[in-house]
Structures are given as structure tokens and as C-alpha cells.
Design a protein around this motif. Structure first.
Motif, PDB file in Angstrom:
ATOM      1  N   LEU A 294       0.811  -1.217   0.000  1.00  0.00           N
ATOM      2  CA  LEU A 294       0.000   0.000   0.000  1.00  0.00           C
ATOM      3  C   LEU A 294       0.846   1.269   0.000  1.00  0.00           C
ATOM      4  CD1 LEU A 294      -2.714  -1.099   2.602  1.00  0.00           C
ATOM      5  CD2 LEU A 294      -2.920  -1.088   0.113  1.00  0.00           C
ATOM      6  N   VAL A 295       2.017   1.210   0.616  1.00  0.00           N
ATOM      7  CA  VAL A 295       2.842   2.411   0.794  1.00  0.00           C
ATOM      8  C   VAL A 295       3.810   2.619  -0.371  1.00  0.00           C
ATOM      9  CG1 VAL A 295       4.576   3.532   2.262  1.00  0.00           C
ATOM     10  CG2 VAL A 295       2.652   2.309   3.300  1.00  0.00           C
ATOM     11  N   ILE A 296       4.440   1.554  -0.854  1.00  0.00           N
ATOM     12  CA  ILE A 296       5.460   1.706  -1.907  1.00  0.00           C
ATOM     13  C   ILE A 296       5.221   0.727  -3.061  1.00  0.00           C
ATOM     14  CG2 ILE A 296       7.283   2.693  -0.475  1.00  0.00           C
ATOM     15  CD1 ILE A 296       8.404  -0.185  -0.164  1.00  0.00           C
ATOM     16  N   PRO A 297       4.049   0.756  -3.679  1.00  0.00           N
ATOM     17  CA  PRO A 297       3.792  -0.211  -4.760  1.00  0.00           C
ATOM     18  C   PRO A 297       4.695  -0.016  -5.977  1.00  0.00           C
ATOM     19  CG  PRO A 297       2.051   1.433  -4.662  1.00  0.00           C
ATOM     20  CD  PRO A 297       2.894   1.643  -3.446  1.00  0.00           C
ATOM     21  N   GLU A 298       4.915   1.244  -6.379  1.00  0.00           N
ATOM     22  CA  GLU A 298       5.727   1.483  -7.579  1.00  0.00           C
ATOM     23  C   GLU A 298       7.155   0.967  -7.437  1.00  0.00           C
ATOM     24  OE1 GLU A 298       3.873   3.781  -6.123  1.00  0.00           O
ATOM     25  OE2 GLU A 298       2.409   4.481  -7.619  1.00  0.00           O
ATOM     26  N   PRO A 299       7.855   1.272  -6.325  1.00  0.00           N
ATOM     27  CA  PRO A 299       9.219   0.723  -6.190  1.00  0.00           C
ATOM     28  C   PRO A 299       9.252  -0.798  -6.204  1.00  0.00           C
ATOM     29  CG  PRO A 299       8.893   2.536  -4.660  1.00  0.00           C
ATOM     30  CD  PRO A 299       7.558   2.239  -5.256  1.00  0.00           C
ATOM     31  N   ILE A 300       8.223  -1.433  -5.636  1.00  0.00           N
ATOM     32  CA  ILE A 300       8.190  -2.902  -5.640  1.00  0.00           C
ATOM     33  C   ILE A 300       8.079  -3.423  -7.066  1.00  0.00           C
ATOM     34  CG2 ILE A 300       6.835  -4.925  -4.984  1.00  0.00           C
ATOM     35  CD1 ILE A 300       6.105  -3.475  -2.403  1.00  0.00           C
TER      36      ILE A 300
ATOM     37  N   ASN B 167       6.549  -0.660 -21.401  1.00  0.00           N
ATOM     38  CA  ASN B 167       6.275  -1.268 -20.101  1.00  0.00           C
ATOM     39  C   ASN B 167       5.398  -0.400 -19.201  1.00  0.00           C
ATOM     40  OD1 ASN B 167       7.807  -3.437 -20.833  1.00  0.00           O
ATOM     41  ND2 ASN B 167       9.568  -2.936 -19.559  1.00  0.00           N
ATOM     42  N   ALA B 168       5.058   0.820 -19.631  1.00  0.00           N
ATOM     43  CA  ALA B 168       4.299   1.738 -18.777  1.00  0.00           C
ATOM     44  C   ALA B 168       2.949   1.147 -18.380  1.00  0.00           C
ATOM     45  CB  ALA B 168       4.106   3.076 -19.488  1.00  0.00           C
ATOM     46  N   ASP B 169       2.247   0.538 -19.348  1.00  0.00           N
ATOM     47  CA  ASP B 169       0.938  -0.045 -19.041  1.00  0.00           C
ATOM     48  C   ASP B 169       1.085  -1.249 -18.100  1.00  0.00           C
ATOM     49  OD1 ASP B 169      -0.336   1.803 -20.601  1.00  0.00           O
ATOM     50  OD2 ASP B 169      -0.439   0.516 -22.383  1.00  0.00           O
ATOM     51  N   ILE B 170       2.139  -2.023 -18.292  1.00  0.00           N
ATOM     52  CA  ILE B 170       2.373  -3.184 -17.427  1.00  0.00           C
ATOM     53  C   ILE B 170       2.577  -2.728 -15.989  1.00  0.00           C
ATOM     54  CG2 ILE B 170       3.872  -5.160 -16.982  1.00  0.00           C
ATOM     55  CD1 ILE B 170       4.617  -5.119 -19.943  1.00  0.00           C
ATOM     56  N   ILE B 171       3.391  -1.687 -15.824  1.00  0.00           N
ATOM     57  CA  ILE B 171       3.682  -1.177 -14.481  1.00  0.00           C
ATOM     58  C   ILE B 171       2.410  -0.670 -13.820  1.00  0.00           C
ATOM     59  CG2 ILE B 171       4.899   0.626 -13.192  1.00  0.00           C
ATOM     60  CD1 ILE B 171       7.167   0.374 -15.251  1.00  0.00           C
ATOM     61  N   ALA B 172       1.596   0.097 -14.573  1.00  0.00           N
ATOM     62  CA  ALA B 172       0.362   0.645 -14.011  1.00  0.00           C
ATOM     63  C   ALA B 172      -0.595  -0.462 -13.590  1.00  0.00           C
ATOM     64  CB  ALA B 172      -0.308   1.560 -15.035  1.00  0.00           C
TER      65      ALA B 172
ATOM     66  N   THR C  43       0.154  -3.594 -12.812  1.00  0.00           N
ATOM     67  CA  THR C  43       0.695  -4.360 -11.689  1.00  0.00           C
ATOM     68  C   THR C  43       0.575  -3.599 -10.381  1.00  0.00           C
ATOM     69  OG1 THR C  43       2.300  -5.290 -13.252  1.00  0.00           O
ATOM     70  CG2 THR C  43       2.673  -5.729 -10.920  1.00  0.00           C
ATOM     71  N   VAL C  44       0.758  -2.284 -10.419  1.00  0.00           N
ATOM     72  CA  VAL C  44       0.581  -1.465  -9.213  1.00  0.00           C
ATOM     73  C   VAL C  44      -0.843  -1.593  -8.694  1.00  0.00           C
ATOM     74  CG1 VAL C  44       0.449   0.909  -8.367  1.00  0.00           C
ATOM     75  CG2 VAL C  44       2.441   0.171  -9.691  1.00  0.00           C
ATOM     76  N   THR C  45      -1.815  -1.544  -9.611  1.00  0.00           N
ATOM     77  CA  THR C  45      -3.211  -1.742  -9.207  1.00  0.00           C
ATOM     78  C   THR C  45      -3.407  -3.138  -8.624  1.00  0.00           C
ATOM     79  OG1 THR C  45      -3.973  -0.259 -10.955  1.00  0.00           O
ATOM     80  CG2 THR C  45      -5.600  -1.761 -10.008  1.00  0.00           C
ATOM     81  N   GLY C  46      -2.760  -4.110  -9.244  1.00  0.00           N
ATOM     82  CA  GLY C  46      -2.868  -5.473  -8.753  1.00  0.00           C
ATOM     83  C   GLY C  46      -2.321  -5.642  -7.347  1.00  0.00           C
ATOM     84  N   LEU C  47      -1.265  -4.916  -7.020  1.00  0.00           N
ATOM     85  CA  LEU C  47      -0.705  -4.997  -5.674  1.00  0.00           C
ATOM     86  C   LEU C  47      -1.694  -4.507  -4.620  1.00  0.00           C
ATOM     87  CD1 LEU C  47       3.063  -3.930  -5.707  1.00  0.00           C
ATOM     88  CD2 LEU C  47       2.076  -6.183  -5.283  1.00  0.00           C
ATOM     89  N   LEU C  48      -2.468  -3.507  -4.955  1.00  0.00           N
ATOM     90  CA  LEU C  48      -3.467  -3.006  -4.011  1.00  0.00           C
ATOM     91  C   LEU C  48      -4.521  -4.077  -3.730  1.00  0.00           C
ATOM     92  CD1 LEU C  48      -3.937   0.619  -5.431  1.00  0.00           C
ATOM     93  CD2 LEU C  48      -2.333  -0.197  -3.681  1.00  0.00           C
TER      94      LEU C  48
END
Length: 491
Positions: free
Chosen positions: A362-368, A380-385, A387-392
Motif C-alpha cells: 500500500l505504501v510503496i507499490p511502484e518501487p516494488i 512497459n508503462a501499461d504493465i507497471i500501471a 501491476t501497481v493496481t494489482g498490488l493493491l
């Protein structure tokens, strides 16, 4: 290393039943929870560390692939998902070796231990050959299931190299469960840690053509993985041969002689475990195929998210196995109060650890996510976005995932291996899969909808498993105390 003192002997201190039928656990109050937390975690820790080291192998692969592009991530991710589906199924079949070996060890039946080692190798080999063939022939089916033909073609290239690695991989797993049953898991951790370093070096050399080697590109990851599987198995054999306690089992005639009873015993105990593992892995694999039909970026994001969650899953896997052993011992003494409390204790620790990790999501999804997918590639921009949503979503999902995994182990500790398989069919396939498809495809929520449906399925499975465990523990307690037993649970 091979002569390290066994750190898992704390299992022998679990509370016992006295002559009046009451347990010390019933009178110990908070002290029981503290002492048994130490015992549980003492056994779980080396297993968790070994699991972490093992999952680091595929983590390294995903990280290296993340530097190559979306198609490479998607193709290799699809291939690895299929490989892991079958690897998990085969591992389930030999998982019972640890329980059977532990029982034989307690009886000091060395001949039986050797026979079980052979039986494990027999089933690992059968599974390895069959699964290797299946991986080599699955390509056309993937296209019919809606996967991108370009991704399937590249996944096929990857599987041609990766599939033969199923044999040394399952042989290694058999040795793993054999040594765990003898309460000597120490060498396993050291070997797995060494294999991580080998994977990093080989991936770098084979992908980019370093040190005079050809440049294999993303297929180099498959070559490195198979090489490490083989080297890890051979290293494990070498360590066992140098261990005075383990060597006699591997070199005895019983380890290389057909024993029908041992082969049947491993099959009977392992088949429902294998079915449960296959059901769970199949659930994730089918959802991966559903996500693959939503596009390359969605499949790439699924690959990365699966790997992140898989790392955390290793904590609950260690807790599940440790709790299963503790509960089996308590069940053998008819101390079902301790068995019940141990199940709840393991579940609590699973929830606590996953909630701690959820804070990081919840705190650092992008760095993960950036550890797995390079932001240098514009594609890879769409993949990153995604995956960040997926982490939440995973912050909640992994709590249920840990609970259902521990639920499998604690029910197995009470002697129920068929129940978890039946429950998995309900939770994964009748609830989770339809929910994922309806939300992701029918409701057009995309990959996020599939992930939410997956969470619903895991939550349902966890709830049913924990309920079944509590009911079974109570029924066994009543039966052994002479009280009328309630109706057997349907699971």
C-alpha cells in the motif's frame, strides 16, 4: 553443514495428555501460546527460508525477463506458469514422503525409510516424463484457448528447453521431503541459496552472451533454469552422501529395490495432496489464461504480480508444513485440544505476516513493481500501471491465500487429505473462477476484475477449510474423550 544440529527438535516438547485426559495446554494460559509459537516458528523458519531461496530462482528469471520487453515477459511467464502447474502437481504426489518417513523414523524402521525414498523417486520420475511430454504438446491448445499466437510461439520455444527440467526438479523435491521427514532440512537451504547465485550468473551469461557463450536471448533463461535444477539435485545427492545420518538411506539396498507397499503408500497419501495442489495451481493457471485473452500487457502484469505474491506465499507454506507436523504429533497422542490450538496459532501467524507485507504494498507499490519491470522501456508503462493496481488488490488477497494454504496443512495434520481437495473444487472452481470470469470478462472490468474474483475464491476456500478443521478437531476430541461425537463434516 551436513552435521548441523537439528533445529526442529522443538516439536518434541509439544504438550502431552496426562492420565486424567486434561492437557497441560488447557492449564497453561498465555504461556502455552508463547512456548508453542516458538516451537512452531522454530520448525517453520528453516522451511520458510528454504522456500524463499527456492522461489528466488523464478524471481530472478522474471526480473531478467523484465528487462527484455512485454512479449518476452508474457511468453516466458505463460511457459513458467504451465511448468509450475505441473511441477506443483508432481510435488504434491511426493509431499507425503515426509509424513511417511517421519512415521517410520519414530518406529526406527530404517528399511521402511529407504523403501519410501525409492517410492518417491519412482513417482517423481513417472510424473516428470508424463509432464514433460504434456508441456511439449500443449502449444496448439493454448491458441484454441484464445492466447496470442505470437506469445504462444515464443512460449513454445521456451518450453522446448524448460520441459526436460521437470525430472531433476521433482527428484530434488523428493529428496527435500525425505530429509524434512528425517528432520534434517539444513543442507537444503544452503543448496538452494547457492542455486540462486548460479541462476543469476547463468541468466546474465546466457541471455546476453557473456564469457564467450552464445547469446540465447530470453531462451537463455530456460537453459539456465534447467541447468540449475540439475546441479541442485546433484549437489543435494552429494551432501547426503557426505552426511553420516542420511547416507545409509540413499546407499542401502532398500533405497533401490522395488517395494510395492511403499510405492502404494506414497500414492495413497500423495494423490489427494497432489489433487489439492493441482486444483489450486490449476485455478491460477486458468485465470492466467483468462487474463492472457485480455492482451499481452495484461498477461505480463499477471506474470509479475503472481511472482510477487508467490514470494509472500512461501511464508504460509512454511507455516503450513510446520503446523501439519505439530498437529500430526498431537493427533497421534489424541491431544486434540493442542491440535486445535496449534491450527489457530499457525493461522494467526499467517495473517499477521501477510498484513505486515500488505503495508508495503500500500505504501510503496511502484518501487516494488520496478524491481521486476524496467521503466526504461516505454512499452512497459501499461504493465507497471496494471501491476501497481494489482498490488493493491493483492494486499487483501494474500491474507486469504495464506489462510487457505495453512488450512490445507492443518487439516492434513488431522489425517484429512481428501477434504482439502473437495473444498478446493468448491472454493476455486465453483466460486473463484466464475467470479473472475464474470467480473473480468462479462462485466468488462478487465484484469482487475479477474484479480478481484480470484480474491473471492481464495476467501471462500479459506473460510471453508478453517471451518472444516475446527469441526474435525472438535469431533476427534469428543470421540477420544468418550463424549458423543457430532455428525462428520461433509467435507
Amino acid at each position: 553443514m551436513s552435521n548441523t544440529t537439528d533445529t526442529t527438535d522443538t516439536t518434541d516438547t509439544t504438550d502431552t495428555t496426562d492420565t486424567t485426559g486434561a492437557t497441560r495446554a488447557e492449564r497453561a494460559g498465555a504461556g502455552w501460546w508463547v512456548r508453542n509459537s516458538r516451537a512452531l516458528l522454530g520448525l517453520a523458519l528453516p522451511l520458510v527460508l528454504t522456500n524463499f531461496a527456492y522461489v528466488a530462482l523464478t524471481t530472478v528469471d522474471i526480473v531478467m525477463l523484465g528487462r527484455l520487453g512485454a512479449v518476452e515477459i508474457a511468453a516466458a511467464g505463460l511457459a513458467i506458469a504451465l511448468f509450475n502447474q505441473l511441477r506443483t502437481t508432481g510435488t504434491g504426489l511426493v509431499t507425503g514422503v515426509s509424513n511417511l518417513v517421519a512415521e517410520a523414523r519414530v518406529r526406527d524402521d530404517r528399511a521402511r525409510v529407504g523403501a519410501l525414498l525409492f517410492a518417491g523417486f519412482f513417482w517423481a520420475t513417472v510424473c516428470g516424463v508424463v509432464f514433460c511430454a504434456a508441456l511439449l504438446l500443449i502449444g496448439p491448445l493454448l491458441v484454441l484457448l484464445g492466447q496470442d499466437p505470437k506469445v504462444v510461439d515464443k512460449a513454445g520455444e521456451f518450453l522446448v528447453v524448460l520441459a526436460p527440467g521437470m525430472l531433476p526438479c521433482l527428484w530434488f523435491q523428493n529428496l527435500r521431503h525425505f530429509t524434512t521427514g528425517l528432520k534434517r532440512p539444513g543442507p537444503l537451504l544452503a543448496i538452494t541459496l547457492a542455486s540462486v547465485g548460479a541462476t543469476i550468473g547463468l541468466n546474465h551469461a546466457l541471455i546476453y552472451g557473456k564469457f564467450g557463450l552464445p547469446e540465447f536471448g530470453f531462451v537463455g533463461v530456460a537453459i539456465a533454469t534447467v541447468t540449475v535444477f540439475l546441479l541442485s539435485f546433484l549437489a543435494f545427492v552429494a551432501v547426503i552422501l557426505r552426511d553420516g545420518v542420511l547416507r545409509p538411506y540413499l546407499t542401502s539396498l532398500h533405497a533401490w529395490r522395488w517395494n510395492g507397499d511403499a510405492v502404494r503408500s506414497v500414492w495413497r497419501l500423495g494423490l489427494p495432496i497432489s489433487g489439492t495442489y493441482a486444483s489450486e495451481a490449476g485455478f491460477f493457471s486458468v485465470l492466467t489464461l483468462v487474463i492472457g485473452s485480455l492482451g499481452v500487457e495484461a498477461l505480463a502484469a499477471q506474470t509479475v504480480l503472481n511472482q510477487i505474491v508467490y514470494i509472500v506465499f512461501m511464508i504460509s507454506a512454511g507455516l503450513s508444513h510446520a503446523a501439519s507436523i505439530h498437529i500430526s504429533e498431537a493427533d497421534g497422542r489424541n491431544d486434540h485440544v493442542t491440535a486445535r490450538r496449534t491450527g489457530l496459532l499457525a493461522t494467526a501467524w499467517g495473517v499477521i505476516t501477510t498484513l505486515v507485507v500488505a503495508v508495503a504494498y500500500l505504501v510503496i507499490p511502484e518501487p516494488i513493481v520496478s524491481l521486476f519491470v524496467s521503466a526504461e522501456h516505454a512499452d512497459n508503462a501499461d504493465i507497471i500501471a496494471l501491476t501497481v493496481t494489482g498490488l493493491l488488490i493483492a494486499a487483501l488477497m494474500q491474507v486469504f491465500d495464506a489462510t487457505q494454504n495453512i488450512g490445507n496443512g492443518i487439516l492434513r495434520g488431522l489425517g484429512d487429505t481428501a477434504g482439502p481437495f473437495k473444498i478446493s473444487l468448491i472454493g476455486y472452481w465453483l466460486i473463484g473462477l466464475p467470479s473472475g470470469y464474470l467480473l473480468g470478462v462479462t462485466a468488462d472490468w478487465g484484469v482487475e476484475g479477474v484479480w478481484i474474483g480470484q480474491t473471492i475464491g481464495l476467501a471462500a476456500t479459506a473460510t471453508i477449510l478453517l471451518t472444516a478443521f475446527l469441526r474435525r478437531a472438535e469431533r476427534l476430541r469428543r470421540e477420544t474423550s468418550g463424549a458423543p461425537a457430532p455428525e462428520p463434516e461433509s467435507s
